[in-house]
Design a protein around this motif. Structure first.
Motif, mmCIF file in Angstrom:
data_model
loop_
_atom_site.group_PDB
_atom_site.id
_atom_site.type_symbol
_atom_site.label_atom_id
_atom_site.label_comp_id
_atom_site.label_asym_id
_atom_site.label_seq_id
_atom_site.Cartn_x
_atom_site.Cartn_y
_atom_site.Cartn_z
ATOM 1 N N PRO A 75 -7.158 4.954 16.888
ATOM 2 C CA PRO A 75 -6.470 3.743 16.440
ATOM 3 C C PRO A 75 -5.181 3.497 17.223
ATOM 4 C CG PRO A 75 -6.137 5.530 14.868
ATOM 5 C CD PRO A 75 -7.122 6.030 15.881
ATOM 6 N N ASN A 76 -4.703 2.286 17.155
ATOM 7 C CA ASN A 76 -3.467 1.887 17.833
ATOM 8 C C ASN A 76 -2.276 2.332 16.979
ATOM 9 O OD1 ASN A 76 -1.245 0.571 18.942
ATOM 10 N ND2 ASN A 76 -2.376 -1.306 19.387
ATOM 11 N N LEU A 77 -1.788 3.533 17.249
ATOM 12 C CA LEU A 77 -0.722 4.096 16.408
ATOM 13 C C LEU A 77 0.590 3.334 16.564
ATOM 14 C CD1 LEU A 77 -1.277 7.952 16.688
ATOM 15 C CD2 LEU A 77 -2.164 6.357 14.987
ATOM 16 N N GLY A 78 0.851 2.785 17.740
ATOM 17 C CA GLY A 78 2.080 2.017 17.927
ATOM 18 C C GLY A 78 2.123 0.803 17.021
ATOM 19 N N ARG A 79 1.028 0.071 16.959
ATOM 20 C CA ARG A 79 0.986 -1.110 16.101
ATOM 21 C C ARG A 79 0.994 -0.718 14.631
ATOM 22 N NH1 ARG A 79 -3.692 -5.851 15.988
ATOM 23 N NH2 ARG A 79 -2.632 -7.161 14.432
ATOM 24 N N ILE A 80 0.303 0.347 14.300
ATOM 25 C CA ILE A 80 0.299 0.828 12.912
ATOM 26 C C ILE A 80 1.722 1.191 12.474
ATOM 27 C CG2 ILE A 80 -0.401 2.772 11.439
ATOM 28 C CD1 ILE A 80 -3.120 2.685 12.925
ATOM 29 N N ARG A 81 2.452 1.872 13.359
ATOM 30 C CA ARG A 81 3.820 2.258 13.021
ATOM 31 C C ARG A 81 4.699 1.031 12.793
ATOM 32 N NH1 ARG A 81 5.487 6.112 10.345
ATOM 33 N NH2 ARG A 81 6.492 4.431 9.250
ATOM 34 N N GLN A 82 4.525 0.018 13.618
ATOM 35 C CA GLN A 82 5.307 -1.209 13.451
ATOM 36 C C GLN A 82 5.008 -1.877 12.104
ATOM 37 O OE1 GLN A 82 4.273 -3.531 16.889
ATOM 38 N NE2 GLN A 82 5.654 -2.424 18.260
ATOM 39 N N LEU A 83 3.732 -1.933 11.743
ATOM 40 C CA LEU A 83 3.365 -2.534 10.455
ATOM 41 C C LEU A 83 3.913 -1.707 9.297
ATOM 42 C CD1 LEU A 83 -0.350 -3.562 11.139
ATOM 43 C CD2 LEU A 83 1.629 -5.087 10.929
ATOM 44 N N ALA A 84 3.856 -0.379 9.424
ATOM 45 C CA ALA A 84 4.363 0.492 8.366
ATOM 46 C C ALA A 84 5.857 0.302 8.152
ATOM 47 C CB ALA A 84 4.052 1.951 8.698
ATOM 48 N N LYS A 98 7.606 -2.372 8.886
ATOM 49 C CA LYS A 98 7.884 -3.726 8.410
ATOM 50 C C LYS A 98 7.488 -3.919 6.953
ATOM 51 C CE LYS A 98 7.057 -8.604 9.569
ATOM 52 N NZ LYS A 98 6.422 -9.541 10.537
ATOM 53 N N TYR A 99 6.351 -3.316 6.559
ATOM 54 C CA TYR A 99 5.804 -3.590 5.231
ATOM 55 C C TYR A 99 5.849 -2.385 4.291
ATOM 56 C CZ TYR A 99 4.143 -7.941 7.290
ATOM 57 O OH TYR A 99 4.070 -9.167 7.912
ATOM 58 N N ASP A 100 6.554 -1.337 4.686
ATOM 59 C CA ASP A 100 6.884 -0.242 3.787
ATOM 60 C C ASP A 100 5.655 0.500 3.258
ATOM 61 O OD1 ASP A 100 8.478 1.482 2.323
ATOM 62 O OD2 ASP A 100 8.631 0.141 0.604
ATOM 63 N N PHE A 101 4.918 1.138 4.159
ATOM 64 C CA PHE A 101 3.899 2.098 3.740
ATOM 65 C C PHE A 101 3.973 3.312 4.659
ATOM 66 C CE2 PHE A 101 1.598 -0.885 6.567
ATOM 67 C CZ PHE A 101 1.012 -0.020 7.484
ATOM 68 N N PHE A 112 0.826 -1.199 0.000
ATOM 69 C CA PHE A 112 0.000 0.000 0.000
ATOM 70 C C PHE A 112 0.866 1.257 0.000
ATOM 71 C CE2 PHE A 112 -2.565 -3.328 1.944
ATOM 72 C CZ PHE A 112 -3.758 -3.204 1.223
ATOM 73 N N LEU A 113 0.275 2.320 -0.496
ATOM 74 C CA LEU A 113 0.934 3.621 -0.526
ATOM 75 C C LEU A 113 1.055 4.185 0.890
ATOM 76 C CD1 LEU A 113 1.863 6.121 -2.320
ATOM 77 C CD2 LEU A 113 -0.485 6.960 -1.986
ATOM 78 N N ARG A 166 10.888 7.673 6.781
ATOM 79 C CA ARG A 166 11.543 6.931 5.704
ATOM 80 C C ARG A 166 11.425 7.643 4.354
ATOM 81 N NH1 ARG A 166 9.876 0.684 4.768
ATOM 82 N NH2 ARG A 166 10.708 0.647 6.888
ATOM 83 N N TYR A 167 10.337 8.352 4.154
ATOM 84 C CA TYR A 167 10.078 8.949 2.833
ATOM 85 C C TYR A 167 10.353 10.451 2.812
ATOM 86 C CZ TYR A 167 7.449 4.647 3.209
ATOM 87 O OH TYR A 167 7.088 3.355 3.473
ATOM 88 N N TYR A 168 10.976 10.954 3.872
ATOM 89 C CA TYR A 168 11.162 12.399 4.014
ATOM 90 C C TYR A 168 11.879 13.014 2.821
ATOM 91 C CZ TYR A 168 12.938 16.828 5.841
ATOM 92 O OH TYR A 168 13.256 18.156 6.000
ATOM 93 N N ALA A 169 12.988 12.443 2.410
ATOM 94 C CA ALA A 169 13.770 13.031 1.306
ATOM 95 C C ALA A 169 12.958 13.048 0.018
ATOM 96 C CB ALA A 169 15.073 12.252 1.103
ATOM 97 N N ALA A 170 12.221 11.962 -0.253
ATOM 98 C CA ALA A 170 11.419 11.898 -1.475
ATOM 99 C C ALA A 170 10.260 12.886 -1.424
ATOM 100 C CB ALA A 170 10.894 10.479 -1.679
ATOM 101 N N LEU A 171 9.666 13.052 -0.255
ATOM 102 C CA LEU A 171 8.567 14.011 -0.116
ATOM 103 C C LEU A 171 9.062 15.444 -0.297
ATOM 104 C CD1 LEU A 171 6.709 12.434 2.941
ATOM 105 C CD2 LEU A 171 5.792 12.640 0.617
#
Length: 608
Positions: A372-381, A383-386, A356-357, A435-440
């Motif tokens: 929402p559970n931001l801690g778990r969301i951050r971990q998934l992001a 790990k799976y690059d979104f 996902f984007l 992770r995407y700071y430079a590209a943004l």
């Protein structure tokens, strides 16, 4: 702020008010149905839904000069935005309807003496002219993206046109970008509403500089022009310092409410901020004409930086966020409950190879105040690059800090940051550690357009000076009202971060001195009780939230009138009443809601 008549601006007698009075349940339904007894009396409305009278008048003047008979015009601040609008319509409209589109651009007439002094304001206008058949599709773009002109920009530029200082540009129209995938919109956009008909507008208010602008023989004339057109409320030399002050407040770094100066702000001031990010800079914070423009641009930035992928809308968020993700790009996966089981399902998708984007969420959500559970969301992001985009409008950075969990934090400054309900604005923070700071940032260097109108900037800066000091009273009032509602046997449910099942998720982001915010929602046990409660509550009643005065709304009727059954699938009751709590004396506002509960009790003959 009681006794505001139907259709009057909220606040009353405010030329650029953000809300409008809909004082009865029936009037809200009449508004959604486009009934003339309601819309015919509306002096204004929420700016992305109701086209301000000043904008209507300017658009009508442009059509009268260059448009075809019975055509309409939508006004945008730049060529690029107008081109995106045209592209959006062409992807959705039949060829014959798309062929009706035309674009004209108004620019300063450089031959006029006053033009040079006006350059810093960038008073450009690009108009998309369309037929009545194309109107509802263009209106979708206007509403979803928030990229239309502000009423103050329209008012000022219309005056320039009348005075011959704006002229039609003969250059070719900017080429449209690549077309997004078509997606049919909901019923609300498939017919023009009577509230969009052009009506007379009051004379433009005066705003401007009381200082000399420019040098040379034309200085006196241009200064007099600016003062006549602007008044003494805006000094153009303070626009950039005002933007800097707003950004530093958003960072949680500027706590002073002192008057602006043109002296550069100290760099070290940004290092100590409530966001907990020592390397955060002003250049990481972007300003927009409204909150939805911040969301829309964040989505565009991620598409540009990462490529064409579906997004995730996590939680029952504000209506236009989901519409943006549905209609601009390859689509969206919607998780309406923001629950742990939703995260379990998402994790299974990710483990199965789906990519996902970005995940978009609100903290808390609107109108159920779910976190929402931001801690778990951050971990998934990670790990799976979104990417993770968090809208913190309702929580506010004075109560919570969500930046460590996000790649982008967006907010509507129109709401509690401003408080005065008389100016729009939005912001987005790019997390410098993301992770995407430079590209943004690379995307922003070529694609971001600063279209925040200077006069709106000045109002926003002034309104927000006491932002932090307002929060404690609003938090306390909201908790007091919440307690009254929770104690009533008439009430089926109260939604508030302090009492929701997701409280632990809120606490994980709450600042040490933060509270639980100024927004709550209530559902009474019977629909007729909700109607009686709403009709009786002695507050301002209309759209928007985050005002310095308490503002009550049958939110689901206004936001989801054409999709009430769908909303109820996610626990959003059609009779839900949303309460945005203000700065009133606590005892007074508590008594207001006790009286409304009494009226609801009497309407159904029940006894407490």
């Amino acid at each position: 702020m009681p006794d505001i008549v139907l259709g009057e601006s909220i606040p009353p007698h405010t030329a650029h008010a953000v809300s409008v009075s809909l004082p009865t349940w029936k009037s809200n339904i009449g508004y959604e149905e486009g009934e003339d007894w309601v819309v015919g009396r509306m002096s204004t409305g929420y700016p992305r839904f109701f086209i301000h009278r000043s904008i209507q008048a300017f658009a009508a003047d442009i059509v009268a000069r260059v448009g075809a008979k019975d055509s309409n015009a939508f006004l945008f601040p730049t060529r690029q935005i107008a081109a995106r609008c045209v592209c959006f319509v062409k992807a959705r409209a039949p060829p014959a309807v798309a062929a009706s589109l035309d674009t004209v651009h108004l620019v300063l007439d450089s031959t006029k003496p006053a033009a040079e002094a006006l350059l810093s304001l960038s008073p450009t206008i690009s108009a998309v002219l369309c037929s009545k058949e194309a109107f509802p599709i263009v209106k979708q773009y206007w509403q979803h993206t928030g990229d239309g002109v502000s009423s103050r920009r329209a008012e000022f530029c219309h005056t320039l046109l009348k005075d011959g200082l704006l002229r039609l540009d003969d250059e070719a129209t900017t080429p449209a970008p690549a077309s997004p995938k078509p997606c049919r919109g909901p019923k609300r956009y498939q017919r023009p509403s009577s509230l969009d008909a052009t009506k007379a507008t009051p004379p433009p208010s005066k705003l401007s500089s009381d200082r000399d602008v420019g040098t040379g023989p034309d200085t006196q004339e241009t200064s007099r022009f600016l003062e006549e057109r602007f008044g003494r409320n805006l000094d153009v030399s303070f626009v950039q310092p005002a933007k800097s002050a707003i950004k530093r407040r958003i960072a949680g770094a500027l706590r002073s409410d002192s008057e602006l100066t043109t002296a550069p702000a100290p760099e070290h001031e940004m290092e100590s901020n409530s966001r907990g990010v020592v390397n955060l800079r002003e250049e990481d914070i972007f300003l927009f004409p409204c909150g939805m423009s911040a969301i829309f641009t964040s989505h565009r930035a991620l598409l540009g930086a990462r490529g064409n992928m579906k997004s995730i809308n996590f939680g029952f968020s504000y209506v236009d966020t989901l519409k943006i993700l549905e209609k601009f790009g390859p689509g969206v996966v919607f998780y309406g409950h923001a629950s742990e089981s939703d995260l379990d399902d998402l994790e299974k998708r990710l483990e199965g190879g789906e990519r996902f984007l970005a995940l978009f969420c609100e903290f808390p959500g609107n109108p159920l105040l779910t976190c929402p559970n931001l801690g778990r969301i951050r971990q998934l992001a990670d790990k799976y690059d979104f990417a993770v985009v968090i809208d913190e409008t309702i929580g506010t950075f004075a109560n919570i800090n969500v930046l460590p969990f996000a790649d982008i934090v967006a907010s509507s400054l129109t709401k509690i940051f401003s408080g005065d309900c008389n100016v729009m604005g939005g912001s987005a923070i790019f997390n410098p550690n993301g992770r995407y700071y430079a590209a943004l940032q690379a995307w922003a260097r070529t694609e971001y357009e600063d279209t925040y109108w200077p006069e709106d900037v000045m109002f926003m800066e002034r309104n927000s000076r006491d932002f932090v000091s307002r929060i404690d009273r609003i938090n306390a009032n909201a908790e007091a009202i919440c307690d009254v509602l929770r104690d009533s046997p008439l009430v089926q449910a109260v939604f508030y971060p302090k009492h929701n099942e997701s409280r632990a998720n809120y606490e994980a982001c709450k600042l040490p001195n933060g509270g639980y915010g100024g927004l709550l929602s209530v559902v009474l046990r019977r629909p007729e009780q909700a109607v009686a409660f709403y009709d009786a509550v002695d507050t301002a009643k209309g759209p928007s939230l985050g005002t310095n005065f308490t503002l009550t709304s049958p939110y689901v009727l206004l936001a989801h009138y054409q999709e009430l059954d769908w909303a109820e699938e996610f626990g959003v009751d059609r009779s839900l009443i949303r309460i945005s709590v203000g700065l009133e004396e606590t005892e007074h506002i508590v008594n207001v809601f006790k009286a409304a509960l009494k009226a609801a009790q009497e309407s159904s003959g029940t006894q407490e």
